[in-house]
Design a protein around this motif. Structure first.
Motif, mmCIF file in Angstrom:
data_model
loop_
_atom_site.group_PDB
_atom_site.id
_atom_site.type_symbol
_atom_site.label_atom_id
_atom_site.label_comp_id
_atom_site.label_asym_id
_atom_site.label_seq_id
_atom_site.Cartn_x
_atom_site.Cartn_y
_atom_site.Cartn_z
ATOM 1 N N ASP A 21 13.899 0.839 -13.600
ATOM 2 C CA ASP A 21 12.819 0.626 -12.634
ATOM 3 C C ASP A 21 11.829 -0.365 -13.238
ATOM 4 N N PRO A 22 12.276 -1.611 -13.479
ATOM 5 C CA PRO A 22 11.442 -2.581 -14.200
ATOM 6 C C PRO A 22 10.173 -2.975 -13.458
ATOM 7 N N LEU A 23 10.148 -2.817 -12.148
ATOM 8 C CA LEU A 23 8.935 -3.107 -11.390
ATOM 9 C C LEU A 23 7.952 -1.936 -11.435
ATOM 10 N N LYS A 24 8.394 -0.833 -12.043
ATOM 11 C CA LYS A 24 7.565 0.363 -12.229
ATOM 12 C C LYS A 24 7.012 0.885 -10.906
ATOM 13 N N THR A 25 7.934 1.054 -9.957
ATOM 14 C CA THR A 25 7.545 1.543 -8.635
ATOM 15 C C THR A 25 7.488 3.062 -8.564
ATOM 16 N N GLY A 26 8.230 3.729 -9.448
ATOM 17 C CA GLY A 26 8.347 5.180 -9.352
ATOM 18 C C GLY A 26 9.235 5.631 -8.217
ATOM 19 N N LEU A 27 9.991 4.691 -7.618
ATOM 20 C CA LEU A 27 10.814 5.001 -6.448
ATOM 21 C C LEU A 27 12.298 4.762 -6.711
ATOM 22 N N VAL A 28 12.672 4.672 -7.974
ATOM 23 C CA VAL A 28 14.072 4.494 -8.341
ATOM 24 C C VAL A 28 14.518 5.738 -9.097
ATOM 25 N N PHE A 29 15.591 6.374 -8.609
ATOM 26 C CA PHE A 29 16.057 7.639 -9.179
ATOM 27 C C PHE A 29 17.509 7.496 -9.631
ATOM 28 N N ASN B 163 2.373 11.837 -10.095
ATOM 29 C CA ASN B 163 1.575 13.070 -10.144
ATOM 30 C C ASN B 163 2.452 14.313 -10.137
ATOM 31 N N GLU B 164 3.649 14.182 -9.534
ATOM 32 C CA GLU B 164 4.579 15.302 -9.472
ATOM 33 C C GLU B 164 5.533 15.330 -10.662
ATOM 34 N N GLY B 165 5.251 14.529 -11.658
ATOM 35 C CA GLY B 165 6.026 14.601 -12.900
ATOM 36 C C GLY B 165 7.140 13.579 -13.044
ATOM 37 N N LYS B 166 7.242 12.637 -12.113
ATOM 38 C CA LYS B 166 8.274 11.604 -12.221
ATOM 39 C C LYS B 166 7.933 10.660 -13.367
ATOM 40 N N VAL B 167 8.887 10.467 -14.267
ATOM 41 C CA VAL B 167 8.710 9.537 -15.369
ATOM 42 C C VAL B 167 9.286 8.186 -14.953
ATOM 43 N N VAL B 168 8.482 7.153 -15.039
ATOM 44 C CA VAL B 168 8.938 5.814 -14.672
ATOM 45 C C VAL B 168 9.733 5.237 -15.831
ATOM 46 N N ASP B 169 11.018 5.097 -15.632
ATOM 47 C CA ASP B 169 11.906 4.550 -16.654
ATOM 48 C C ASP B 169 12.125 3.065 -16.366
ATOM 49 N N SER B 170 11.468 2.220 -17.145
ATOM 50 C CA SER B 170 11.526 0.783 -16.857
ATOM 51 C C SER B 170 12.883 0.170 -17.150
ATOM 52 N N SER B 171 13.802 0.928 -17.765
ATOM 53 C CA SER B 171 15.140 0.386 -18.007
ATOM 54 C C SER B 171 15.921 0.242 -16.706
ATOM 55 N N LYS C 19 0.831 -1.212 0.000
ATOM 56 C CA LYS C 19 0.000 0.000 0.000
ATOM 57 C C LYS C 19 0.865 1.261 0.000
ATOM 58 N N ALA C 20 1.931 1.253 0.790
ATOM 59 C CA ALA C 20 2.807 2.413 0.888
ATOM 60 C C ALA C 20 3.470 2.708 -0.451
ATOM 61 N N MET C 21 3.934 1.668 -1.118
ATOM 62 C CA MET C 21 4.589 1.867 -2.410
ATOM 63 C C MET C 21 3.604 2.375 -3.455
ATOM 64 N N SER C 22 2.382 1.886 -3.405
ATOM 65 C CA SER C 22 1.346 2.358 -4.331
ATOM 66 C C SER C 22 1.049 3.841 -4.100
ATOM 67 N N LYS C 23 0.997 4.229 -2.823
ATOM 68 C CA LYS C 23 0.730 5.630 -2.482
ATOM 69 C C LYS C 23 1.880 6.533 -2.951
ATOM 70 N N LEU C 24 3.114 6.062 -2.752
ATOM 71 C CA LEU C 24 4.269 6.865 -3.160
ATOM 72 C C LEU C 24 4.391 6.948 -4.677
ATOM 73 N N LYS C 25 4.050 5.866 -5.373
ATOM 74 C CA LYS C 25 4.094 5.910 -6.833
ATOM 75 C C LYS C 25 3.093 6.941 -7.369
ATOM 76 N N LYS C 26 1.926 6.962 -6.762
ATOM 77 C CA LYS C 26 0.928 7.952 -7.173
ATOM 78 C C LYS C 26 1.455 9.359 -6.953
ATOM 79 N N PHE C 27 2.140 9.557 -5.826
ATOM 80 C CA PHE C 27 2.722 10.868 -5.521
ATOM 81 C C PHE C 27 3.805 11.256 -6.533
ATOM 82 N N THR C 28 4.737 10.369 -6.790
ATOM 83 C CA THR C 28 5.863 10.711 -7.679
ATOM 84 C C THR C 28 5.402 10.934 -9.109
#
Length: 398
Positions: free
Chosen positions: A71-79, A61-69, A50-59
């Motif tokens: 961040d293959p799990l598409k968490t939005g939490l890899v920078f 929404n704030e313009g973070k592009v999920v780069d699956s190269s 749940k926490a990761m889902s909430k943070l992914k929505k946050f990132t």
């Protein structure tokens, strides 16, 4: 021609079929061994999901592009940031929701129970591990006092302008009872940002202000000052701390000797004293807790992820060939941390006894057949049976 039972094809086929059936039965009828703390582990893993889902929505929404190269799990939490060192596989592995179950396992090993107080030191390097600790605390009813070294290695929360760990803490406060740091520091060299660019230091300072977190920062002071300030915060909340949890390589938390960064998992007070004697760890928050005269506190060192998860969780690694993707995709609530299939001894032992009894029974029956035949044997009348009798005896006993 006389043949004992053990030489008859249909008997041998029956024996083979019977023993194979016993083996299949033993393999098929296994039992599920539920591991200690199963309910806590399931709850912690779900909290982390749940926490990761909430943070992914946050990132996002704030313009973070999920780069699956990366961040293959598409968490939005890899920078990613040029020029920083970091281990991507370790960061991805901590983003497995089942990592929270591993933290529960360590908490149980440390003897923690509902209502216990722990001291926690986060860094920005492994958001997944930080979330896992918070999830385990929430699931078990553990009360943490948290400080954070905001700086991060590569693939962690290193985008300080929008997505520092303190920003994540603010979002997670909607889910967790305890998620906010009592105070934060810059991190890196001397805990004042030595090795960071001026821009990164400025962004970290802004991040602490943005999230209303007190920043322990005095560039004219040495590391000892920052250790003392954090210890004061821990002691101010709870003097009866049961465990110190370190996530990452914060210099104030575990010092700057490289040896301690290779020693992972639960560390008893005795083992910490031995490490200090061997100069694998020096004055830091971890040793301050272990050296308390009236309340020596053990530690959980969440670092060197590959060794930490060995035997518990698989490493999540990028595919070396075949394009984007990972070698392993986690399924929440499944794995050896939760349960394990084992052979049912109530099935295996009877099957083994039945197989041995059959083989022994046929062997003994054949032995008595041969013995009876030899007793009735008259060479003058039946010379033709001598060879098969001798051959049968050799097969049975040799």
């Amino acid at each position: 021609m006389f043949r004992p039972a053990i030489q008859r094809l249909r008997v041998l086929l029956f024996m083979a079929l019977f023993c194979a059936t016993m083996v299949f039965t033993s393999i098929y009828f296994t039992t599920e061994d539920i591991k200690d703390g199963y309910d806590y582990k399931i709850e912690a893993a779900r909290y982390m999901e749940k926490a990761m889902s909430k943070l992914k929505k946050f990132t996002t929404n704030e313009g973070k592009v999920v780069d699956s190269s990366y961040d293959p799990l598409k968490t939005g939490l890899v920078f990613f940031k040029d020029g920083l060192e970091g281990n991507l596989d370790s960061k991805l592995t901590t983003l497995n929701p089942n990592f929270a179950a591993l933290i529960v396992d360590f908490f149980l090993d440390a003897g923690l129970k509902k209502g216990d107080h722990i001291a926690v030191a986060f860094t920005g390097s492994m958001p997944g591990a930080n979330i896992a600790v918070l999830s385990a605390c929430e699931a078990m009813g553990i009360i943490p006092t948290i400080t954070t070294s905001i700086s991060a290695s590569n693939w962690g929360a290193c985008d300080y302008s929008k997505f520092s760990w303190l920003d994540f803490e603010m979002i997670l406060s909607e889910l967790f009872k305890y998620s906010r740091s009592k105070a934060a520091s810059i991190g890196k060299g001397r805990d004042i940002g030595i090795g960071l660019s001026e821009d990164d230091i400025n962004q970290i300072i802004i991040s602490s202000k943005r999230n209303n977190i007190d920043l322990i920062y005095n560039k004219n002071k040495n590391l000892d000052f920052h250790i003392n300030e954090k210890m004061n915060i821990y002691d101010q909340d709870f003097s009866n701390t049961k465990l110190f949890v370190n996530v990452g390589g914060g210099v104030a938390s575990i010092g700057w000797y490289p040896g301690i960064k290779k020693i992972t998992g639960f560390l008893s007070v005795d083992s910490l004293n031995i490490l200090a004697d061997k100069k694998l760890i020096h004055d830091c928050i971890m040793t301050r807790f272990s050296n308390r005269p009236n309340n020596s506190v053990p530690s959980l060192n969440i670092i060197d992820i590959e060794n930490l998860v060995k035997g518990y969780l698989p490493m999540i690694t990028l595919q070396k060939e075949g394009g984007e993707g990972v070698s392993f995709k986690p399924i929440t609530g499944q794995g050896i941390l939760f349960s394990e299939k084992k052979y049912n001894m109530l099935i295996v032992i009877p099957c083994l006894i039945a197989s041995l009894a059959l083989v022994l029974g046929v062997g003994l029956y054949s032995h008595f057949q041969i013995k009876k035949r030899m007793t009735a044997y008259e060479p003058e009348k039946n010379p033709e049976i001598l060879y098969p009798l001798n051959f049968s005896i050799r097969v049975l006993f040799f």
